[in-house]
Structures are given as C-alpha cells and as structure tokens.
Design a protein around this motif. Sequence first.
Motif, PDB file in Angstrom:
ATOM      1  N   ASP A 149       0.857  -1.177   0.000  1.00 39.00           N
ATOM      2  CA  ASP A 149       0.000   0.000   0.000  1.00 39.00           C
ATOM      3  C   ASP A 149       0.898   1.233   0.000  1.00 39.00           C
ATOM      4  O   ASP A 149       1.651   1.464   0.947  1.00 39.00           O
ATOM      5  N   GLN A 150       0.832   2.020  -1.036  1.00 35.01           N
ATOM      6  CA  GLN A 150       1.738   3.160  -1.189  1.00 35.01           C
ATOM      7  C   GLN A 150       1.570   4.211  -0.100  1.00 35.01           C
ATOM      8  O   GLN A 150       2.461   5.029   0.112  1.00 35.01           O
ATOM      9  N   LEU A 151       0.450   4.197   0.614  1.00 36.79           N
ATOM     10  CA  LEU A 151       0.232   5.156   1.695  1.00 36.79           C
ATOM     11  C   LEU A 151       0.746   4.641   3.036  1.00 36.79           C
ATOM     12  O   LEU A 151       0.689   5.362   4.032  1.00 36.79           O
ATOM     13  N   SER A 152       1.237   3.428   3.066  1.00 33.35           N
ATOM     14  CA  SER A 152       1.692   2.830   4.320  1.00 33.35           C
ATOM     15  C   SER A 152       3.144   3.209   4.608  1.00 33.35           C
ATOM     16  O   SER A 152       3.976   3.264   3.692  1.00 33.35           O
ATOM     17  N   PRO A 153       3.488   3.429   5.872  1.00 31.81           N
ATOM     18  CA  PRO A 153       4.892   3.694   6.220  1.00 31.81           C
ATOM     19  C   PRO A 153       5.797   2.491   6.003  1.00 31.81           C
ATOM     20  O   PRO A 153       7.016   2.622   5.962  1.00 31.81           O
ATOM     21  N   GLN A 154       5.211   1.290   5.867  1.00 29.49           N
ATOM     22  CA  GLN A 154       5.990   0.082   5.639  1.00 29.49           C
ATOM     23  C   GLN A 154       6.247  -0.182   4.155  1.00 29.49           C
ATOM     24  O   GLN A 154       6.915  -1.161   3.809  1.00 29.49           O
ATOM     25  N   TYR A 155       5.721   0.667   3.304  1.00 24.79           N
ATOM     26  CA  TYR A 155       5.856   0.460   1.858  1.00 24.79           C
ATOM     27  C   TYR A 155       7.321   0.598   1.433  1.00 24.79           C
ATOM     28  O   TYR A 155       8.015   1.543   1.828  1.00 24.79           O
ATOM     29  N   GLY A 183      -2.483  -2.793  -3.164  1.00 22.15           N
ATOM     30  CA  GLY A 183      -3.338  -1.705  -3.601  1.00 22.15           C
ATOM     31  C   GLY A 183      -3.430  -0.591  -2.573  1.00 22.15           C
ATOM     32  O   GLY A 183      -2.907  -0.697  -1.459  1.00 22.15           O
ATOM     33  N   THR A 184      -4.098   0.482  -2.925  1.00 23.41           N
ATOM     34  CA  THR A 184      -4.212   1.630  -2.034  1.00 23.41           C
ATOM     35  C   THR A 184      -5.527   2.347  -2.281  1.00 23.41           C
ATOM     36  O   THR A 184      -6.306   1.957  -3.167  1.00 23.41           O
ATOM     37  N   TRP A 185      -5.782   3.371  -1.489  1.00 24.87           N
ATOM     38  CA  TRP A 185      -7.020   4.140  -1.603  1.00 24.87           C
ATOM     39  C   TRP A 185      -7.097   4.809  -2.969  1.00 24.87           C
ATOM     40  O   TRP A 185      -6.078   5.282  -3.484  1.00 24.87           O
ATOM     41  N   GLU A 190      -5.472  -5.524  -6.371  1.00 24.70           N
ATOM     42  CA  GLU A 190      -4.523  -6.530  -5.905  1.00 24.70           C
ATOM     43  C   GLU A 190      -3.149  -6.390  -6.552  1.00 24.70           C
ATOM     44  O   GLU A 190      -2.354  -7.319  -6.538  1.00 24.70           O
ATOM     45  N   ASP A 191      -2.866  -5.222  -7.091  1.00 24.40           N
ATOM     46  CA  ASP A 191      -1.577  -4.969  -7.726  1.00 24.40           C
ATOM     47  C   ASP A 191      -0.486  -4.830  -6.667  1.00 24.40           C
ATOM     48  O   ASP A 191      -0.627  -4.071  -5.706  1.00 24.40           O
ATOM     49  N   LEU A 192       0.624  -5.568  -6.824  1.00 16.77           N
ATOM     50  CA  LEU A 192       1.732  -5.501  -5.876  1.00 16.77           C
ATOM     51  C   LEU A 192       2.755  -4.435  -6.244  1.00 16.77           C
ATOM     52  O   LEU A 192       3.716  -4.222  -5.508  1.00 16.77           O
ATOM     53  N   GLY A 193       2.576  -3.799  -7.380  1.00 15.65           N
ATOM     54  CA  GLY A 193       3.519  -2.765  -7.767  1.00 15.65           C
ATOM     55  C   GLY A 193       4.719  -3.280  -8.537  1.00 15.65           C
ATOM     56  O   GLY A 193       5.611  -2.508  -8.885  1.00 15.65           O
ATOM     57  N   LEU A 320     -19.710 -12.249  13.013  1.00 13.05           N
ATOM     58  CA  LEU A 320     -19.777 -11.832  11.630  1.00 13.05           C
ATOM     59  C   LEU A 320     -18.392 -11.365  11.165  1.00 13.05           C
ATOM     60  O   LEU A 320     -17.715 -10.615  11.872  1.00 13.05           O
ATOM     61  N   VAL A 321     -17.986 -11.812   9.983  1.00  8.94           N
ATOM     62  CA  VAL A 321     -16.692 -11.426   9.411  1.00  8.94           C
ATOM     63  C   VAL A 321     -16.941 -10.843   8.018  1.00  8.94           C
ATOM     64  O   VAL A 321     -16.742 -11.510   7.000  1.00  8.94           O
ATOM     65  N   PRO A 322     -17.409  -9.576   7.955  1.00  5.43           N
ATOM     66  CA  PRO A 322     -17.574  -8.946   6.645  1.00  5.43           C
ATOM     67  C   PRO A 322     -16.261  -8.374   6.157  1.00  5.43           C
ATOM     68  O   PRO A 322     -15.386  -8.038   6.941  1.00  5.43           O
ATOM     69  N   ARG A 323     -16.107  -8.271   4.854  1.00  3.99           N
ATOM     70  CA  ARG A 323     -14.887  -7.681   4.319  1.00  3.99           C
ATOM     71  C   ARG A 323     -14.849  -6.197   4.629  1.00  3.99           C
ATOM     72  O   ARG A 323     -15.869  -5.566   4.889  1.00  3.99           O
ATOM     73  N   GLY A 324     -13.644  -5.651   4.584  1.00  6.46           N
ATOM     74  CA  GLY A 324     -13.488  -4.220   4.793  1.00  6.46           C
ATOM     75  C   GLY A 324     -12.983  -3.585   3.520  1.00  6.46           C
ATOM     76  O   GLY A 324     -13.575  -3.726   2.460  1.00  6.46           O
ATOM     77  N   ARG A 325     -11.855  -2.869   3.610  1.00  5.19           N
ATOM     78  CA  ARG A 325     -11.261  -2.309   2.393  1.00  5.19           C
ATOM     79  C   ARG A 325     -10.843  -3.443   1.461  1.00  5.19           C
ATOM     80  O   ARG A 325     -10.956  -3.352   0.252  1.00  5.19           O
ATOM     81  N   ARG A 326     -10.331  -4.500   2.050  1.00  5.53           N
ATOM     82  CA  ARG A 326      -9.913  -5.674   1.278  1.00  5.53           C
ATOM     83  C   ARG A 326     -10.795  -6.853   1.664  1.00  5.53           C
ATOM     84  O   ARG A 326     -11.593  -6.770   2.592  1.00  5.53           O
TER      85      ARG A 326
END
Length: 759
Positions: A149-155, A183-185, A190-193, A320-326
Amino acid sequence: MQAKKRFFILLFVGACILLLLLIGGGPAHRSRMHRSGRHLGRSWQRFSDPLQPFASPEQPETDNHGMRRRRDADPGMYKGKECRMESCFDFSRCESNGFKVYVYPRQKADKISESYQNILAAIEGSRFYTPDPMKACLFVLALDTLDRDQLSPQYVPSLKAKVQSQPFWDDGRNHLIFNLYSGTWPDYTEDLGFDVGQAMVAKASISTESFRTNFDVSIPLFSKEHPRSGGERGFLKYNSIPPFRKYTLVFKGKRYLTGIGSDARNALHHVHNAEDIVLLTTCRHGRDWQRHEDGRCARDNAEYDRFDYREMLHNSTFCLVPRGRRLGSFRFLEALQAACIPVVLSNGWELPFSEVIDWSSAAIIGDERLLLQIPSIVRSVHRDKILSLRQQTQFLWEAYFSSVEKIVLTTLEIIQDRLLRHAARRTVMWNRLPGGLFALPEYSTYLGDFPFYYAQLGASQGSHLGDSGAGSPSPRQHQLWASSLWIRPQRKFTAIIHAVSPLLSQSQPILKLMAAVSRSLYCAQIIVLWNCEKPLPPAFRWPSVSVPVVVIEADAKVMSSRFQHSDAITTDAVLSLDEDTVLSTTEVDFAFTVWQSFPERIVGYPARSHYWDAAKQRWAYTSKWTNDYSMVLTGAAIYHKYYHYLYTYYLPPSLRSMVDQLANCEDILMNFLVSSVTRLPPIKVTQKKQYKETMMSQASRASHWADPDHFAQRQTCMNKFASWFGTMPLLRSQMRLDPLLFKDQVSILRKKYRDIERP
C-alpha cells in the motif's frame, strides 16, 4: 430474383457467424461464471442441513442494488496468470536434495518490517531451510513485500528493480512471495507494484479471480502483534451443553464513508437489535472522517461505545466477518481463537489454506447480498452442529494460525505436498488432530501408521478415509479396514535398552532387565543401543532369551541416538528403558496394555513435573513427589515409534545438539514433542517397587545421572525448549493407572479405606 437470393445468402452467412460467436463465447462465459461462484458453491455443498445455500453458485457477483464486486486484479500484476506447478515450476531443482528453501541474504540498506522478519526467521528455523542456493528447491526474497500500500509507512519503494536484480530470479520461477496488503485508496486493487512473473504468491485477502489454483497460497491477514511462534491456545476451555452463549451474532468494526469498502457493513444497522444480534460500526477512523459523516454516524458511534468488543467476542455463538477495504479481515482469526463461529461475508474471497482446509466444518460462508437472511440462518443451526463447528475452530486455530511460524510452515507444507504428488497428505490429515504439520508425508500417507489416527480409523470404519487423490488406500488396506484388523495398535512392542556401562559380569541389571522383558507375551524383539565408550562385547556375553536380540553400536557422545529413527524397529510400540531400570514382566505387560488404549501418548513409570518459578521468572523442573505430573521419563516408558521420526526430522538440529553437548535432557525434549503434538499429558502407571534413577554401582556412579550439575542442566533445558516451541506444551495430570488388586507398600492401618484390600 437475384437480389432476393443474395439477401437470403447474406442472411444465412450472418446467422452462421452469429452462431459461431455464441458457440465460441459461451463456454468461456460459463467458465467465468463458474469461477466467480466456485468457492461459495464448494463451501455449501459439504454443509449439512438445516443450512441451505444463500444463493446459487451460478449467480453473478454483481447486482443492481449497490453491492459492488471486488475489482479484478490489475492485468499487469501477474505476467504468468495461467501459471500452474506443471508449467511454471522447475521440479528438477527438487530432485537431488528434496524440498529445501533458500532465503536471500538481507542487505543493510533494505527496510524490513517486524512481521516479515518473523516470516524469514520461521523459514530459517524450519526443517526446510538451506543456506546453500544450489541445493534450494524454493527461493524466498529478503525484500519486504508484505505491505504494498503506497500510503503505508511500511511500503518499500523501487521494489520492481530490486526484485529483477536478484541473482536467481529467473522471471520468478521457483520463488515464493509473501504479501498481506496490496493496492491503495480508493480502489485497493490486488496490484503488488511489480510483476511477480512465474513466482508463487502467498497472499492475504486474495480473490478467487486472481488466485491461481494449486499454485498460489491464500494466507490469513494477521497483525504485527501476531506471535512469532507458539501463540496462545484457543479460548474454549470447556464445552457447555447446550452450547449457546449470551449473544447469537456479533460484530464491531469500522464503517467506510469514502472509497471502496464493504457495503454489507453499511447495512448492518438493519439487522442489529442490541439484544442477541449486536452489530456495531463506527465512522470514527481516518483523519477527515467528520467531513464525510452522514446522518447515522452520531447514533452509530454512541451505540458502538456501549459494548466492549472482547466481552462480545468471548460471549457470542457466531461472529460476523464482513470484508473491509480488502476481502480479508483481522476479525477472521480473532473469531477462530475465541471459538466464535465465523460467518464470512466476503464474496469472492479465497479462504486461507483453502487447498487443504475444509472450512465448511468450522465456518459459515454467506453471501453479502443476502445480509437480512443471516439472523434466521444462524438461529437455525442445530446445537450439535454448533458444538462441532466450535471445536473445529479451536483445532484449526492451534494447528495452523496461532503464530506466524505456523502460518509459514503450513504454506511450505502445502507446497511440498504438491511436489510429492501421489504421496501427499490426504484431506483428513489436514482436518483432524493434530493436523498436517505433524503428519509428515515422508513417513507415510496411510493413517494407520500414525498413533493419533487410531481412534479416527475406528470411529469412521474407513468410510470417508479412502478419498480419491494422493495417498489413497490400497485394496489391501480396504480389506484390512473391512475385517477391522487395523482398528488397534500393533499387538507387540520393541524394547530398546540404552546401555552406557561396560558389560563386566553376568549379574548386571541390564541382563536381568533383558530376561524380564523377554518373558512378556507382547515383546517382539529387544534392541540394545550400545552407547558406551567401551568396545562392544562379543555375542556370547549377551543372554539367550526367547526373542531376537539386536545390538546396535551408537556414538557414545550422541544422547539423541536413543530416539534415532531406525528401520530396525519393526513394531508400532517402543518400550524405552535405561539399563538400570528394575521392572518385572507383569509390570511391562501392564504398561503395554495401558498404552494400547492411549497409543498417541507416552505411558510409563517415573514421573516428573514442571512449574513456573515466579521469583526467577522462568520454568522450573522438579522431581518431588506431588499429586500431579507433566512428564514421564523415557527410562521406563512406552510410546509410538513415529515420535522417533519426529524427533529425528522435525526438531531442529540446534535442540538435538544441545542435548548431545549436555548428555542430558533428551527425555524432557521427547515429552515436549509428544505433548506439543497431542496437546495431552502423558500417563503414569504404578509399579510395585519405586523406580530409581541410579543404582549404587561403580558404573552408575560414573554415569551422567550422577553429575552434580545434572539438575541445573535440566532447568536450563526446560527454558530453552519452551523458547523454541514458543509456548509451554507440557500439561499436568493427576491420573494414575494401577493394576487390578494392586497393593502398595503403605500399611493398611494408615489407609483411609482400610477394607479395600482385606480378603
């Protein structure tokens, strides 16, 4: 007239072209439709009544009512989108050295997250690891690919060029890439870059559209706090009958106001009743949530604050386990650990380790579009099914998901099974205790060769164990099943006597022990493991007994040799004995008959225990006689020979080297191993004479048992072993089995029940 003919000819040609287009496009279209509903349909086909499918697997995953289907992966993500093991994996790399995994060396300039460090450490500590790339079958990058995720500090930027420059990359062939976030916002594709080429991907939140069957591995989404090894056990302490809890169905999590997110979460307020159905969402997340809040946010936030998440989690039947962003969610593993049956609402999600795990026995797979039917569905589940589902969540959590190490090892074991092909583990091995990580296929693929499947074989009568695929039983095995001859441990044992003292006279304890053991009706052979620094005695020095005697010379400096896997052991049961053990024939017979009822455990005479020393903040070892115990020493114990194989090939060389250097603790390590596999304590049986670790002979005084540092070493071993296992696997027990009409040495006058032994 000519014009009319030309018109009909053109009409006929046009109809033919249209027909050809329909024929050519139809199967592809139907294939896409089948794949889109593949996982949903597969999960429900095996689910028993009263539950019915939420929707037909042939229905598309899009509709006209606002429910958005997860976007397809970026076409550039997988250059080898059609890759399978047969087309994109070089099997020849694995022929010489077996399934070995090489981890690229870390570079100081590369930033690596703690989670990825744990993954690499798990590989390097496994039995698959090799530091030699020329011996490797599989390669793992030292570049951190977990968070893309390009917005993550771990990217990690510029990963594309770094990956391509790896010396053995070869377009990703025979490489495995781990990923948790892609992916990102606002779209979260599902692109890994970077192009993974022909590499396998072990990915969380992977969609069925992107998942390359029998090539990629779907892993669970886990947090950076997830334990590196060991992990907590499941929270189900006992089975309440009926198995219902305070709440029927719960959820607590974010509601997404912008960008892609779960539309099911936005609709949960329609089902929430604040009584047995508690489904809570909050808008309070992100930096500018207030800019986007709607008219329901204030009410949802207030309701959200009323309930404690952990209290809900531990007191609900379903989660309940609904999906979130992913597609994936942290709620999935949280529900498994809490024995809260997951109700998964994430259309198109390839569930973790779906290749080997039957999720229909531990979870309910729903449809996001039919949210309003969920309450009636979960309320209709029979309490017997609830109990079964809940128990399976605990098994799966502890076997495959409780630590990063188990997630990584499960991934590697799945890939290894693909390489073994016809000798791979069968489905039942993955979905029954103790799980695929302990049922090593190199040993056998027949369930009857493993101690922990005896009960399973007996209960099933072989009805569902002969599934098609790798490791299917032979006609001869079916014949044995039909005759029920296989529904028992073998009726004989092999005695292995560990000899460390020279043979000087015919009155030594080892010769008396051989005579007593050989008189047992259950003894098939005696193996003397000569672990003495003195030369091996000639054959005439050994006694003539009624069973075959095999003398094997071992390295005197290698204590682990007493548990070395050997084809010389021809029976399932192994009676392990120290040379100075004093046992009568009847005591040997009794121990063996007890073991036949508990073939997965260690059964024996001398017991010891462990405890937590709060003052020193470490585990401690004790030989004091107490009301409970957690170990049975292998100086006089019976267990299954498969544990020799695990001791030799499953445990890391570092632990065995420690045992050999100390010339101590091999019995403690074996207890750790067996308890880790079975999650059960050993079983103590009682003998007439107290077991003594040392005999007052010159040879015994010179043995390792008489070393003054012996006890301190065993304390150190306890903590070293617990550190490697990541937890304390030993369990205490107060059960002791005595022979019928057993009489101990205590005076009748001192006993509470004095008449029990009177004639």
